[in-house]
Design an enzyme around this catalytic site. Structure first.
Site, PDB file in Angstrom:
ATOM      1  N   TYR A 136       0.765  -1.151   0.057  1.00  0.00           N
ATOM      2  CA  TYR A 136       0.032   0.097   0.218  1.00  0.00           C
ATOM      3  C   TYR A 136       0.823   1.249  -0.018  1.00  0.00           C
ATOM      4  CZ  TYR A 136      -3.544   3.211   1.665  1.00  0.00           C
ATOM      5  OH  TYR A 136      -4.533   4.303   1.874  1.00  0.00           O
ATOM      6  N   LYS A 164      -1.893  -1.491  -3.855  1.00  0.00           N
ATOM      7  CA  LYS A 164      -2.693  -0.428  -3.797  1.00  0.00           C
ATOM      8  C   LYS A 164      -1.945   0.768  -4.003  1.00  0.00           C
ATOM      9  CE  LYS A 164      -6.048   2.192  -1.122  1.00  0.00           C
ATOM     10  NZ  LYS A 164      -6.686   2.103   0.618  1.00  0.00           N
TER      11      LYS A 164
END
EC number: 4.3.3.7
Length: 294
Positions: A136, A164
């Protein structure tokens, strides 16, 4: 390893009036999302207010959501930390209860260099070799950018299955796609970037808007994949005002307000986050009415 689908909802954490976690509403909301376009629930990420949750609260949320959506959706546990030791411990504990993957944020505040970031994620992956990990990268919150070259090296680790990507940069996402194998999944971390990133090979989105329009996001992604670009574009443009309205102030303040306007008893955000002010509330309500969401 770790096919999480098209639409991953970064789920909010409901609170009671006294500020404690409302696990019953969390379970109810999770089931609702699983029935309305969500393939995978990301629990205790940024939208879930992870900075103000205790490890015990997070663990119990994983348990409750897993039970609620069993057989309907997958669950990714947000176990990231700016301490490698803490991230490993939290990820190992979550893995034992059967979560389907873990979201690992770039360590925040201490701003490690790229070598430190690489070692951090490798250590977590090695400690939990059977659990798929999703990186992320959100430099606007962490203060450090995970560079595409570092992502490419981490993509060689068997259980680091995707990222992400929340830089808002087409350039960065394009470079990641260029440097990584097609099996490495890129997910947009911003709803408004989903369609543009699909065009360069992204898998889907880790979404906030899917609390409200999960089915429409699924339709958009599926239309794009079927070559119905105009259909996908029209859905994107229709939802674009909502994508922007949900970030009129710090996430998850607006999406919690939107859910409350729909009748969900999700409570307030925990301090230091605060309630949406009158201007944000009015703008958000207008967009929701325009889209017939309230």
């Amino acid at each position: 390893m770790g096919d999480f689908g098209n639409v991953l909802t970064a789920m909010i954490t409901p609170f009671k009036a006294d500020g404690s976690v409302d696990y019953d509403v969390a379970a109810e909301l999770a089931a609702h999302l699983a029935n309305n376009g969500t393939d995978t629930l990301v629990v205790c990420g940024t939208t879930g207010e992870s900075p103000t949750l205790s490890w015990d609260e997070e663990y119990q949320l994983f348990v409750e959501v897993l039970h609620s959506v069993a057989g309907k959706a997958k669950v990714i546990a947000g176990c990231g930390s700016n301490s490698t030791k803490e991230a490993i411990a939290a990820t190992q504990k979550a893995s034992k209860i059967g979560v389907h993957g873990s979201l690992q944020v770039v360590p925040y505040y201490n701003k490690p260099p790229q070598a430190g970031l690489e070692a951090h994620f490798q250590a977590i992956a090695q400690a939990c070799p059977d659990l798929p990990l999703l990186l992320y990268n959100v430099p606007g919150r962490t203060g450090q950018n995970l560079q595409p070259e570092t992502v490419a090296r981490l993509a060689e680790v068997s259980n680091i299955v995707g990222i992400k990507e929340s830089t808002g940069s087409i350039d960065q996402a394009s470079e990641i796609r260029r440097l990584t194998p097609k099996e490495f999944d890129i997910y947009s971390g911003d709803d408004y970037m989903t369609l543009p990133l699909l065009a360069i090979g992204a898998k889907g989105v880790v979404s906030v808007a899917s609390h409200l329009v999960g089915n429409q996001l699924q339709q958009m992604i599926q239309a794009f994949r079927a070559g119905k670009i105009e259909v996908a574009s029209n859905i994107h443009l229709q939802l674009f005002p909502l994508f922007k309205a949900l970030f009129l102030t710090s996430n998850p303040i607006p999406v919690k307000k939107a859910l409350k306007l729909q009748g969900w008893e999700v409570g307030l955000t925990r301090p230091p986050l605060c309630e949406a002010d009158l201007e944000v509330s009015q703008k958000l309500e207008a967009v929701l009415k325009e889209l017939s969401l309230i």
